[in-house]
Design a protein around this motif. Structure first.
Motif, PDB file in Angstrom:
ATOM      1  N   GLU A  18       0.749  -1.177  -0.079  1.00 51.03           N
ATOM      2  CA  GLU A  18       0.015  -0.056   0.015  1.00 51.03           C
ATOM      3  C   GLU A  18       1.101   1.305  -0.027  1.00 51.03           C
ATOM      4  O   GLU A  18       1.977   1.285   0.615  1.00 51.03           O
ATOM      5  CB  GLU A  18      -0.793  -0.067   1.267  1.00 51.03           C
ATOM      6  CG  GLU A  18      -2.128  -0.741   1.045  1.00 51.03           C
ATOM      7  CD  GLU A  18      -3.107  -0.405   2.154  1.00 51.03           C
ATOM      8  OE1 GLU A  18      -2.847   0.383   3.116  1.00 51.03           O
ATOM      9  OE2 GLU A  18      -4.244  -1.264   2.195  1.00 51.03           O
ATOM     10  N   TYR A  19       0.345   2.398  -0.739  1.00 54.72           N
ATOM     11  CA  TYR A  19       0.937   3.493  -0.859  1.00 54.72           C
ATOM     12  C   TYR A  19       0.023   4.967  -0.772  1.00 54.72           C
ATOM     13  O   TYR A  19      -1.166   4.624  -1.007  1.00 54.72           O
ATOM     14  CB  TYR A  19       1.741   3.598  -1.845  1.00 54.72           C
ATOM     15  CG  TYR A  19       2.926   2.476  -2.356  1.00 54.72           C
ATOM     16  CD1 TYR A  19       4.156   2.645  -1.836  1.00 54.72           C
ATOM     17  CD2 TYR A  19       2.855   1.271  -2.784  1.00 54.72           C
ATOM     18  CE1 TYR A  19       5.186   1.633  -1.782  1.00 54.72           C
ATOM     19  CE2 TYR A  19       3.570   0.431  -2.935  1.00 54.72           C
ATOM     20  CZ  TYR A  19       4.991   0.653  -2.498  1.00 54.72           C
ATOM     21  OH  TYR A  19       5.928  -0.187  -2.576  1.00 54.72           O
ATOM     22  N   ILE A  20       0.685   5.801  -0.508  1.00 53.26           N
ATOM     23  CA  ILE A  20      -0.130   7.004  -0.847  1.00 53.26           C
ATOM     24  C   ILE A  20       0.810   7.572  -2.045  1.00 53.26           C
ATOM     25  O   ILE A  20       2.059   7.775  -1.769  1.00 53.26           O
ATOM     26  CB  ILE A  20       0.191   8.095   0.484  1.00 53.26           C
ATOM     27  CG1 ILE A  20      -0.546   7.519   1.746  1.00 53.26           C
ATOM     28  CG2 ILE A  20      -0.416   9.603  -0.014  1.00 53.26           C
ATOM     29  CD1 ILE A  20      -0.082   8.365   2.872  1.00 53.26           C
ATOM     30  N   THR A  28      -3.783  13.754  -4.054  1.00 51.43           N
ATOM     31  CA  THR A  28      -3.356  12.521  -3.307  1.00 51.43           C
ATOM     32  C   THR A  28      -4.212  11.325  -3.469  1.00 51.43           C
ATOM     33  O   THR A  28      -5.594  11.521  -3.222  1.00 51.43           O
ATOM     34  CB  THR A  28      -2.630  12.780  -1.865  1.00 51.43           C
ATOM     35  OG1 THR A  28      -3.675  13.239  -1.147  1.00 51.43           O
ATOM     36  CG2 THR A  28      -1.724  13.672  -1.963  1.00 51.43           C
ATOM     37  N   LYS A  30      -4.761   7.930  -1.257  1.00 48.18           N
ATOM     38  CA  LYS A  30      -4.258   7.166  -0.109  1.00 48.18           C
ATOM     39  C   LYS A  30      -4.817   5.833  -0.057  1.00 48.18           C
ATOM     40  O   LYS A  30      -5.800   5.556  -0.936  1.00 48.18           O
ATOM     41  CB  LYS A  30      -4.978   7.689   1.082  1.00 48.18           C
ATOM     42  CG  LYS A  30      -4.485   9.319   1.405  1.00 48.18           C
ATOM     43  CD  LYS A  30      -4.930   9.999   2.552  1.00 48.18           C
ATOM     44  CE  LYS A  30      -4.335  11.344   2.777  1.00 48.18           C
ATOM     45  NZ  LYS A  30      -4.891  12.124   3.737  1.00 48.18           N
ATOM     46  N   GLN A  31      -3.861   5.033   0.647  1.00 49.45           N
ATOM     47  CA  GLN A  31      -4.229   3.289   0.797  1.00 49.45           C
ATOM     48  C   GLN A  31      -4.604   2.604  -0.639  1.00 49.45           C
ATOM     49  O   GLN A  31      -5.577   2.128  -0.955  1.00 49.45           O
ATOM     50  CB  GLN A  31      -5.341   3.441   1.521  1.00 49.45           C
ATOM     51  CG  GLN A  31      -4.865   3.591   3.006  1.00 49.45           C
ATOM     52  CD  GLN A  31      -6.063   3.386   4.058  1.00 49.45           C
ATOM     53  OE1 GLN A  31      -7.174   3.971   3.749  1.00 49.45           O
ATOM     54  NE2 GLN A  31      -5.824   2.798   5.301  1.00 49.45           N
ATOM     55  N   THR A  50      -7.543   1.023  -5.616  1.00 45.56           N
ATOM     56  CA  THR A  50      -8.350   1.765  -4.637  1.00 45.56           C
ATOM     57  C   THR A  50      -8.700   0.675  -3.482  1.00 45.56           C
ATOM     58  O   THR A  50      -8.949  -0.781  -3.798  1.00 45.56           O
ATOM     59  CB  THR A  50      -9.264   2.668  -4.778  1.00 45.56           C
ATOM     60  OG1 THR A  50     -10.371   1.938  -5.507  1.00 45.56           O
ATOM     61  CG2 THR A  50      -8.634   3.722  -5.773  1.00 45.56           C
ATOM     62  N   THR A  66       5.421   8.970  -4.045  1.00 41.38           N
ATOM     63  CA  THR A  66       4.789   7.624  -3.502  1.00 41.38           C
ATOM     64  C   THR A  66       5.555   7.515  -2.106  1.00 41.38           C
ATOM     65  O   THR A  66       6.442   7.711  -1.711  1.00 41.38           O
ATOM     66  CB  THR A  66       5.141   6.481  -4.449  1.00 41.38           C
ATOM     67  OG1 THR A  66       5.079   6.651  -5.830  1.00 41.38           O
ATOM     68  CG2 THR A  66       4.712   5.330  -3.864  1.00 41.38           C
ATOM     69  N   GLN A  69       3.077   2.949   2.667  1.00 44.36           N
ATOM     70  CA  GLN A  69       2.137   3.067   3.695  1.00 44.36           C
ATOM     71  C   GLN A  69       1.825   1.815   4.539  1.00 44.36           C
ATOM     72  O   GLN A  69       1.927   0.740   3.890  1.00 44.36           O
ATOM     73  CB  GLN A  69       0.844   3.580   3.330  1.00 44.36           C
ATOM     74  CG  GLN A  69      -0.345   3.827   4.278  1.00 44.36           C
ATOM     75  CD  GLN A  69      -1.565   4.394   3.632  1.00 44.36           C
ATOM     76  OE1 GLN A  69      -1.436   5.015   2.651  1.00 44.36           O
ATOM     77  NE2 GLN A  69      -2.734   4.352   4.336  1.00 44.36           N
TER      78      GLN A  69
END
Length: 74
Positions: A18-20, A28, A30-31, A50, A66, A69
């Motif tokens: 997982e990344y932001i 942005t 998220k997740q 997503t 990037t 997360q």
């Protein structure tokens, strides 16, 4: 391996992690999970998923950052 075959961005993002993700207009995401790359009109695109299982495809030219997360380090 020929010098032309070396990609300097290989393995920067890990599949299913997982990344932001940020793009150059300030947006942005998220997740999102990194899924890999795909070609669109001959250009490599970054593919993420997503939390609602929707595909997010980003042109690397507009990609600004990037952030990893929820990665547990052992």
């Amino acid at each position: 391996m020929r010098q032309a075959d070396i990609s300097y961005d290989d393995n920067i993002l890990n599949r299913e992690d997982e990344y932001i993700v940020g793009i150059n207009d300030g947006t942005t995401f998220k997740q999102v999970k990194y899924k890999g790359v795909k070609l669109f009109n001959g250009k490599k695109m970054l593919v993420f998923e997503t939390q609602l299982h929707k595909q997010l495809t980003i042109n690397p030219s507009f990609h600004t950052f990037t952030l990893e997360q929820n990665k547990d380090k052992e």
